[in-house]
Structure formats: structure tokens, C-alpha cells
Design a protein around this motif. Structure first.
Motif, PDB file in Angstrom:
ATOM      1  N   ASP A 158       0.831  -1.207   0.000  1.00  0.00           N
ATOM      2  CA  ASP A 158       0.000   0.000   0.000  1.00  0.00           C
ATOM      3  C   ASP A 158       0.863   1.254   0.000  1.00  0.00           C
ATOM      4  OD1 ASP A 158      -2.320  -1.508   0.068  1.00  0.00           O
ATOM      5  OD2 ASP A 158      -2.512  -1.417   2.254  1.00  0.00           O
ATOM      6  N   VAL A 159       1.904   1.250   0.825  1.00  0.00           N
ATOM      7  CA  VAL A 159       2.808   2.399   0.917  1.00  0.00           C
ATOM      8  C   VAL A 159       3.545   2.606  -0.407  1.00  0.00           C
ATOM      9  CG1 VAL A 159       4.897   3.309   2.032  1.00  0.00           C
ATOM     10  CG2 VAL A 159       3.091   2.263   3.425  1.00  0.00           C
ATOM     11  N   LEU A 160       3.977   1.518  -1.030  1.00  0.00           N
ATOM     12  CA  LEU A 160       4.676   1.601  -2.311  1.00  0.00           C
ATOM     13  C   LEU A 160       3.779   2.252  -3.373  1.00  0.00           C
ATOM     14  CD1 LEU A 160       7.068   0.947  -4.169  1.00  0.00           C
ATOM     15  CD2 LEU A 160       6.106  -1.353  -4.473  1.00  0.00           C
ATOM     16  N   LYS A 161       2.521   1.873  -3.391  1.00  0.00           N
ATOM     17  CA  LYS A 161       1.590   2.460  -4.364  1.00  0.00           C
ATOM     18  C   LYS A 161       1.429   3.965  -4.137  1.00  0.00           C
ATOM     19  CE  LYS A 161      -1.118  -1.778  -5.035  1.00  0.00           C
ATOM     20  NZ  LYS A 161      -2.428  -2.442  -4.818  1.00  0.00           N
ATOM     21  N   GLY A 166       3.553   9.965  -5.841  1.00  0.00           N
ATOM     22  CA  GLY A 166       4.277  11.179  -5.503  1.00  0.00           C
ATOM     23  C   GLY A 166       3.929  11.767  -4.153  1.00  0.00           C
ATOM     24  N   LYS A 167       3.300  10.979  -3.286  1.00  0.00           N
ATOM     25  CA  LYS A 167       2.866  11.497  -1.991  1.00  0.00           C
ATOM     26  C   LYS A 167       4.009  11.544  -0.978  1.00  0.00           C
ATOM     27  CE  LYS A 167      -2.010  10.172  -2.306  1.00  0.00           C
ATOM     28  NZ  LYS A 167      -3.125   9.464  -1.639  1.00  0.00           N
ATOM     29  N   SER A 168       3.927  12.519  -0.087  1.00  0.00           N
ATOM     30  CA  SER A 168       4.896  12.637   1.000  1.00  0.00           C
ATOM     31  C   SER A 168       4.529  11.648   2.100  1.00  0.00           C
ATOM     32  CB  SER A 168       4.872  14.053   1.578  1.00  0.00           C
ATOM     33  OG  SER A 168       3.621  14.318   2.192  1.00  0.00           O
ATOM     34  N   ASN A 169       5.438  11.459   3.070  1.00  0.00           N
ATOM     35  CA  ASN A 169       5.142  10.568   4.192  1.00  0.00           C
ATOM     36  C   ASN A 169       3.885  11.022   4.943  1.00  0.00           C
ATOM     37  OD1 ASN A 169       7.291   8.972   3.609  1.00  0.00           O
ATOM     38  ND2 ASN A 169       8.605   9.720   5.246  1.00  0.00           N
ATOM     39  N   LYS A 170       3.748  12.321   5.110  1.00  0.00           N
ATOM     40  CA  LYS A 170       2.583  12.862   5.823  1.00  0.00           C
ATOM     41  C   LYS A 170       1.301  12.533   5.069  1.00  0.00           C
ATOM     42  CE  LYS A 170       0.749  17.146   7.803  1.00  0.00           C
ATOM     43  NZ  LYS A 170       0.994  18.595   8.021  1.00  0.00           N
ATOM     44  N   GLU A 171       1.328  12.698   3.741  1.00  0.00           N
ATOM     45  CA  GLU A 171       0.149  12.411   2.921  1.00  0.00           C
ATOM     46  C   GLU A 171      -0.180  10.918   2.922  1.00  0.00           C
ATOM     47  OE1 GLU A 171       0.503  16.024  -0.376  1.00  0.00           O
ATOM     48  OE2 GLU A 171       1.677  14.181  -0.626  1.00  0.00           O
ATOM     49  N   ILE A 172       0.867  10.083   2.890  1.00  0.00           N
ATOM     50  CA  ILE A 172       0.656   8.635   2.935  1.00  0.00           C
ATOM     51  C   ILE A 172       0.046   8.233   4.272  1.00  0.00           C
ATOM     52  CG2 ILE A 172       1.796   6.371   2.932  1.00  0.00           C
ATOM     53  CD1 ILE A 172       3.880   7.562   1.029  1.00  0.00           C
ATOM     54  N   ALA A 173       0.550   8.825   5.351  1.00  0.00           N
ATOM     55  CA  ALA A 173       0.018   8.538   6.685  1.00  0.00           C
ATOM     56  C   ALA A 173      -1.471   8.862   6.760  1.00  0.00           C
ATOM     57  CB  ALA A 173       0.789   9.336   7.737  1.00  0.00           C
ATOM     58  N   GLY A 174      -1.854  10.004   6.192  1.00  0.00           N
ATOM     59  CA  GLY A 174      -3.252  10.398   6.194  1.00  0.00           C
ATOM     60  C   GLY A 174      -4.120   9.474   5.362  1.00  0.00           C
ATOM     61  N   ALA A 175      -3.600   9.053   4.211  1.00  0.00           N
ATOM     62  CA  ALA A 175      -4.371   8.194   3.311  1.00  0.00           C
ATOM     63  C   ALA A 175      -4.582   6.794   3.888  1.00  0.00           C
ATOM     64  CB  ALA A 175      -3.672   8.098   1.951  1.00  0.00           C
ATOM     65  N   LYS A 184       7.545   5.733   7.636  1.00  0.00           N
ATOM     66  CA  LYS A 184       9.002   5.700   7.455  1.00  0.00           C
ATOM     67  C   LYS A 184       9.539   4.282   7.616  1.00  0.00           C
ATOM     68  CE  LYS A 184       9.965  10.458   8.902  1.00  0.00           C
ATOM     69  NZ  LYS A 184      10.659  11.326   9.908  1.00  0.00           N
ATOM     70  N   THR A 185       8.988   3.557   8.585  1.00  0.00           N
ATOM     71  CA  THR A 185       9.423   2.173   8.802  1.00  0.00           C
ATOM     72  C   THR A 185       9.086   1.306   7.601  1.00  0.00           C
ATOM     73  OG1 THR A 185       9.126   2.361  11.199  1.00  0.00           O
ATOM     74  CG2 THR A 185       9.182   0.139  10.278  1.00  0.00           C
ATOM     75  N   HIS A 186       7.852   1.451   7.104  1.00  0.00           N
ATOM     76  CA  HIS A 186       7.444   0.673   5.925  1.00  0.00           C
ATOM     77  C   HIS A 186       8.302   1.019   4.706  1.00  0.00           C
ATOM     78  CE1 HIS A 186       4.163  -1.282   7.849  1.00  0.00           C
ATOM     79  NE2 HIS A 186       3.359  -0.224   7.919  1.00  0.00           N
ATOM     80  N   VAL A 187       8.615   2.313   4.523  1.00  0.00           N
ATOM     81  CA  VAL A 187       9.442   2.734   3.382  1.00  0.00           C
ATOM     82  C   VAL A 187      10.825   2.077   3.476  1.00  0.00           C
ATOM     83  CG1 VAL A 187      10.608   4.661   2.257  1.00  0.00           C
ATOM     84  CG2 VAL A 187       8.243   4.925   3.010  1.00  0.00           C
TER      85      VAL A 187
END
Length: 213
Positions: A158-161, A166-175, A184-187
Motif C-alpha cells: 500500500d505504501v509503495l503504491k 508522488g505522496k509525502s510521508n505525511k500524505e501517505i500517513a493520512g491516506a 518511514k518504517t514501511h518505506v
């Protein structure tokens, strides 16, 4: 600490204009200017900048050749292509050479500053035109690499997608309704499992394997 920047562009007016603007920013420091790729390679060795703004088409040595050499010798240096060309013949080689970003020279000054800071925080920054060429090119010719993908957990996938969007860590966290620390750990985990160096390579990998719509 200020981000130490080297500007590589064969047009004197462009270099001077960029340097003048960037020096007005409190947390950016222009430490050198190069008029061609060869100068960029030499100055990268002696000045050790954090980030290089690299033109594509220059005499003596072009930006792609210079990027390839610099990333091989000093992989920690971030490179953003800043150019007038957005066709796939320029975009793909630049990213394959190791560039972390690709922006056009018509970018708004404030957007340029934001892109620089995001690249230094580990994000990839691609102009929409560059992204569209990248998607068209990679989805049409690259073979999926399913073996390594199967090593990822569902959440890492999910994080890779999201990275590919082009999402930032903050945007990924929200999504995904998780914390930035968890992102960050998943990345870190997915980069290790896929044997990739950074988020830009992760985005390319996701596109190659048809993980983005």
C-alpha cells in the motif's frame, strides 16, 4: 542547517538568476556554479554539495553523463534536473542516471524551493509532464518483477503504491490512517526488500510492475 546547493547550467543568466533567488532563502546556500557537466563533476568532488540543480543540455558533458558520474562517486548527493525538456528521451535517462527530481524551468520559484526541500527529505519530485512520459514508457516496455514484490506485506505494498503517486510521508500517513513514523518504517523495509536505493527508484519499480492505476 542550510542546504548546500551547486548550480550547473551553461546559460550564465540562468545561473545568476537562480543563485540570486536561492540566496534570498534563509535555509538555502548556493556554494558554487558550473557552466557544463565536466565542471559540475569537478565541483561536486571539491565542494561536496547536498544537492545539485542540473541542466540537461550543456557543452563538454551533458547533465545525464554528469549525473551518472557524480552518483557513482558520491551517491549521497541529491540531483534535481532543471530543464526545458520534458520528453521521454530526456526524462527516462535522467532518472535512470540517478536524479531524484525532474522539474521544468518554468517552475514557480516557491515551488522550486519546496521541491528542493522535499528531495532533501527523501521524496522524489517529478514534474507532471515528466511523470506522464515515465508512465507511458515504463508500462509499455518493462517486464514485471513479481518475485520481489511477493516479499512485501500488504501494508508495505500500500505504501509503495502511494509513493508512486508522488505522496509525502505525511500524505501517505493520512491516506492509510497510520503515523508518519510507521510510514518511514514501511518505506525503509520495502526499499530493503526490493533492493532499491531511494523513493524515486521505488516509484519507478511500482510503475514497471503496474501497481499504479
Amino acid at each position: 542547517m542550510s542546504i548546500r546547493i551547486l548550480i550547473a547550467d551553461d546559460h550564465h543568466v540562468v545561473r545568476r538568476g537562480l543563485a540570486f533567488f536561492l540566496r534570498t532563502q534563509n535555509d538555502l546556500d548556493v556554494i558554487g556554479e558550473a557552466a557544463n557537466g565536466e565542471e559540475a563533476v569537478e565541483l561536486a568532488k571539491s565542494l561536496k554539495p547536498d544537492l545539485i540543480l542540473m541542466d540537461l543540455v550543456m557543452p563538454e558533458m551533458d547533465g545525464i553523463q554528469a549525473t551518472t558520474i557524480i552518483k557513482k562517486e558520491q551517491p549521497e548527493i541529491k540531483i534535481m534536473m532543471l530543464t526545458s525538456f520534458s520528453d521521454q528521451d530526456h526524462v527516462i535517462p535522467a532518472l535512470e542516471a540517478g536524479a531524484s527530481g525532474f522539474q521544468l524551468k518554468d517552475i514557480q520559484p516557491d515551488e522550486l524551493v519546496t521541491s528542493i526541500k522535499r528531495i532533501m527529505s527523501g521524496e522524489n519530485q517529478l514534474h507532471p509532464k515528466a511523470t506522464s512520459h515515465l508512465l507511458a514508457n515504463l508500462t509499455s516496455k518493462n517486464k514485471p518483477e513479481r518475485d520481489l514484490i511477493e516479499e512485501l506485506t500488504k501494508r508495505e505494498l500500500d505504501v509503495l503504491k502511494e509513493i508512486a503517486k508522488g505522496k509525502s510521508n505525511k500524505e501517505i500517513a493520512g491516506a492509510l490512517f497510520i503515523t508518519e513514523k510507521t510510514v518511514k518504517t514501511h518505506v525503509s523495509n520495502l526499499l530493503a526488500k526490493l533492493e532499491l536505493a531511494d523513493r524515486t527508484q521505488a516509484a519507478l519499480y511500482a510503475v514497471r510492475n503496474h501497481l499504479v492505476d
